[in-house]
Motif scaffolding. Sequence first.
Motif, mmCIF file in Angstrom:
data_model
loop_
_atom_site.group_PDB
_atom_site.id
_atom_site.type_symbol
_atom_site.label_atom_id
_atom_site.label_comp_id
_atom_site.label_asym_id
_atom_site.label_seq_id
_atom_site.Cartn_x
_atom_site.Cartn_y
_atom_site.Cartn_z
ATOM 1 N N ARG A 81 -119.378 -81.943 64.437
ATOM 2 C CA ARG A 81 -120.723 -82.520 64.272
ATOM 3 C C ARG A 81 -120.759 -83.964 64.768
ATOM 4 N NH1 ARG A 81 -124.608 -80.316 60.748
ATOM 5 N NH2 ARG A 81 -124.044 -78.286 59.856
ATOM 6 N N ARG A 82 -119.652 -84.686 64.552
ATOM 7 C CA ARG A 82 -119.609 -86.094 64.976
ATOM 8 C C ARG A 82 -119.352 -86.243 66.464
ATOM 9 N NH1 ARG A 82 -115.809 -88.152 60.315
ATOM 10 N NH2 ARG A 82 -114.263 -87.770 61.926
ATOM 11 N N GLY A 83 -119.040 -85.151 67.139
ATOM 12 C CA GLY A 83 -118.740 -85.232 68.561
ATOM 13 C C GLY A 83 -117.300 -85.552 68.852
ATOM 14 N N ASP A 84 -116.414 -85.377 67.862
ATOM 15 C CA ASP A 84 -114.998 -85.681 68.057
ATOM 16 C C ASP A 84 -114.235 -84.522 68.688
ATOM 17 O OD1 ASP A 84 -115.547 -88.058 66.819
ATOM 18 O OD2 ASP A 84 -114.835 -87.399 64.850
ATOM 19 N N SER A 85 -114.826 -83.338 68.737
ATOM 20 C CA SER A 85 -114.124 -82.199 69.313
ATOM 21 C C SER A 85 -115.093 -81.364 70.136
ATOM 22 C CB SER A 85 -113.475 -81.343 68.217
ATOM 23 O OG SER A 85 -114.450 -80.813 67.345
ATOM 24 N N ASP A 86 -114.515 -80.532 70.994
ATOM 25 C CA ASP A 86 -115.315 -79.698 71.893
ATOM 26 C C ASP A 86 -115.568 -78.313 71.325
ATOM 27 O OD1 ASP A 86 -115.292 -81.673 74.060
ATOM 28 O OD2 ASP A 86 -113.151 -81.191 74.204
ATOM 29 N N MET A 87 -114.717 -77.883 70.388
ATOM 30 C CA MET A 87 -114.897 -76.572 69.768
ATOM 31 C C MET A 87 -114.113 -76.544 68.464
ATOM 32 S SD MET A 87 -112.438 -74.056 72.039
ATOM 33 C CE MET A 87 -112.586 -72.719 70.848
ATOM 34 N N ILE A 88 -114.334 -75.484 67.684
ATOM 35 C CA ILE A 88 -113.645 -75.369 66.399
ATOM 36 C C ILE A 88 -113.036 -73.979 66.248
ATOM 37 C CG2 ILE A 88 -115.082 -77.091 65.244
ATOM 38 C CD1 ILE A 88 -116.703 -74.840 64.005
ATOM 39 N N LEU A 89 -111.951 -73.923 65.474
ATOM 40 C CA LEU A 89 -111.334 -72.663 65.047
ATOM 41 C C LEU A 89 -111.340 -72.690 63.525
ATOM 42 C CD1 LEU A 89 -108.250 -72.572 67.472
ATOM 43 C CD2 LEU A 89 -110.486 -71.494 67.803
ATOM 44 N N VAL A 90 -112.099 -71.799 62.900
ATOM 45 C CA VAL A 90 -112.337 -71.916 61.462
ATOM 46 C C VAL A 90 -112.377 -70.541 60.801
ATOM 47 C CG1 VAL A 90 -113.523 -74.132 61.563
ATOM 48 C CG2 VAL A 90 -114.798 -72.037 61.986
ATOM 49 N N VAL A 242 -118.956 -76.197 70.670
ATOM 50 C CA VAL A 242 -119.985 -77.176 70.329
ATOM 51 C C VAL A 242 -121.075 -77.118 71.401
ATOM 52 C CG1 VAL A 242 -120.497 -79.635 70.048
ATOM 53 C CG2 VAL A 242 -118.364 -78.677 69.129
ATOM 54 N N SER A 243 -122.320 -77.094 70.968
ATOM 55 C CA SER A 243 -123.432 -76.959 71.902
ATOM 56 C C SER A 243 -123.589 -78.206 72.774
ATOM 57 C CB SER A 243 -124.738 -76.726 71.131
ATOM 58 O OG SER A 243 -125.832 -76.768 72.035
ATOM 59 N N PRO A 244 -123.674 -78.021 74.090
ATOM 60 C CA PRO A 244 -123.923 -79.178 74.972
ATOM 61 C C PRO A 244 -125.338 -79.725 74.794
ATOM 62 C CG PRO A 244 -123.978 -77.135 76.233
ATOM 63 C CD PRO A 244 -123.533 -76.767 74.852
ATOM 64 N N ASP A 245 -126.198 -78.988 74.118
ATOM 65 C CA ASP A 245 -127.548 -79.488 73.870
ATOM 66 C C ASP A 245 -127.537 -80.655 72.879
ATOM 67 O OD1 ASP A 245 -128.480 -77.526 75.549
ATOM 68 O OD2 ASP A 245 -128.964 -76.124 73.929
ATOM 69 N N VAL A 246 -126.625 -80.614 71.909
ATOM 70 C CA VAL A 246 -126.545 -81.697 70.929
ATOM 71 C C VAL A 246 -125.526 -82.749 71.351
ATOM 72 C CG1 VAL A 246 -127.279 -80.246 69.017
ATOM 73 C CG2 VAL A 246 -124.835 -80.489 69.504
ATOM 74 N N ASN A 247 -124.605 -82.366 72.219
ATOM 75 C CA ASN A 247 -123.588 -83.302 72.690
ATOM 76 C C ASN A 247 -123.319 -83.046 74.169
ATOM 77 O OD1 ASN A 247 -121.469 -84.962 73.204
ATOM 78 N ND2 ASN A 247 -120.125 -84.137 71.622
ATOM 79 N N PRO A 248 -124.086 -83.670 75.063
ATOM 80 C CA PRO A 248 -123.958 -83.397 76.500
ATOM 81 C C PRO A 248 -122.582 -83.711 77.067
ATOM 82 C CG PRO A 248 -125.991 -84.579 76.022
ATOM 83 C CD PRO A 248 -125.169 -84.623 74.775
ATOM 84 N N VAL A 250 -119.695 -82.950 75.757
ATOM 85 C CA VAL A 250 -118.674 -82.019 75.313
ATOM 86 C C VAL A 250 -118.125 -81.241 76.506
ATOM 87 C CG1 VAL A 250 -120.202 -80.041 74.940
ATOM 88 C CG2 VAL A 250 -118.211 -80.342 73.490
ATOM 89 N N ASN A 251 -116.850 -80.846 76.418
ATOM 90 C CA ASN A 251 -116.239 -80.013 77.464
ATOM 91 C C ASN A 251 -116.604 -78.558 77.179
ATOM 92 O OD1 ASN A 251 -114.742 -78.726 79.413
ATOM 93 N ND2 ASN A 251 -112.759 -79.540 78.756
ATOM 94 N N PHE A 252 -117.847 -78.221 77.464
ATOM 95 C CA PHE A 252 -118.360 -76.901 77.111
ATOM 96 C C PHE A 252 -117.711 -75.804 77.944
ATOM 97 C CE2 PHE A 252 -121.740 -73.572 77.462
ATOM 98 C CZ PHE A 252 -121.675 -73.139 76.149
ATOM 99 N N GLU A 253 -117.535 -76.032 79.227
ATOM 100 C CA GLU A 253 -116.903 -75.007 80.068
ATOM 101 C C GLU A 253 -115.458 -74.778 79.640
ATOM 102 O OE1 GLU A 253 -118.214 -72.923 82.194
ATOM 103 O OE2 GLU A 253 -120.163 -73.790 81.688
#
Length: 333
Positions: A81-90, A242-248, A250-253
């Motif tokens: 949520r803070r933009g510290d990571s590109d994805m999560i494993l939970v 993480v959605s690139p819409d909320v964090n452009p 992010v390493n979405f690809e």
Amino acid sequence: MSHVTKKHIAITVFVIASVSATGILLSLSGSSERPKLIVSTTTSLYDTGLLDALEDDFEDRYRIDVYFIPAGTGLAITHARRGDSDMILVHAPSQELEFIESGYGVCRKIFAYNFFAIVGPPEDPASISGLSTPEALVKIFEAGRTDIAQWVSRGDGSGTHLKEEELWAAAGYNITTLRDERWYHESGTGMGDTLRIANEMGAYTLTDMGTYLKYKRDGLIGLVVLVGQDKELLNAYSAIAVSPDVNPEVNFEGALTFIRYLTSDDGQEVIANYGLEEYGKPLFQPAVKLLKERTDPTLAEWVERYACFNGTECPCQCCRSYPELYLKSAILS
């Protein structure tokens, strides 16, 4: 403060706190020009060593450097949520759905599962061996009140902690009031340290099976499994970008590439084989074939009921334009 600056500060703080655990320092100061993928993750996947095996295989196949932030599900989501990571494993479906519906997460895929277990001292002072999960918790509560037994909770907002809250509630207890009981303790730590504390206290605790098997095999704990492998104790792991819409930024690809790998035959094979040689059985089970082909209908139903949202791995509006992630999944076809 820009997102990039915040991310670098967060990573730097994490590095200082746990350089030996993550190996991030060398990578951040190194000369690699490969794009970086920051993954915040539940501790159970990290403590068992599975992520090291997946990282090695993934980086041999793709030109991406992966870095993990092991923090527990609650903190992993906070990092994202803070933009510290590109994805999560939970592994906490209720928190995952909130993360997705609030716009932060997209393209969720279930990639593995195993079971939680209630472990305790071999003497089993509360006599819970062989009982159902609710019956066992009632016995631990009664034994705790007579100073016969103790319980150690992670108490850290992790997926395991949330699962524990669900189990105590199903047994008829409110975890808020349990905190006032003298036999109920909170470690505030990850799974491995919680197991060590429970072991030292001769207490019961809830654990994921992967971490338990590793710590047991390594001789770090003498606790034994007393209740395990029923549908109440199912534990399913998901990957969410993480959605690139909320964090452009992010390493979405990169996140999509890692999710595709985790759910590919190659990634699923690593999961299926991890632990076989050392423990005689895998610490985690691959979930893709189970859900796609229903190789074990009972288990598939348990996973769907526990970890899916209205029969889907990800709400359709959050799958973005990547249907290839889901075309092979029976639960979305």
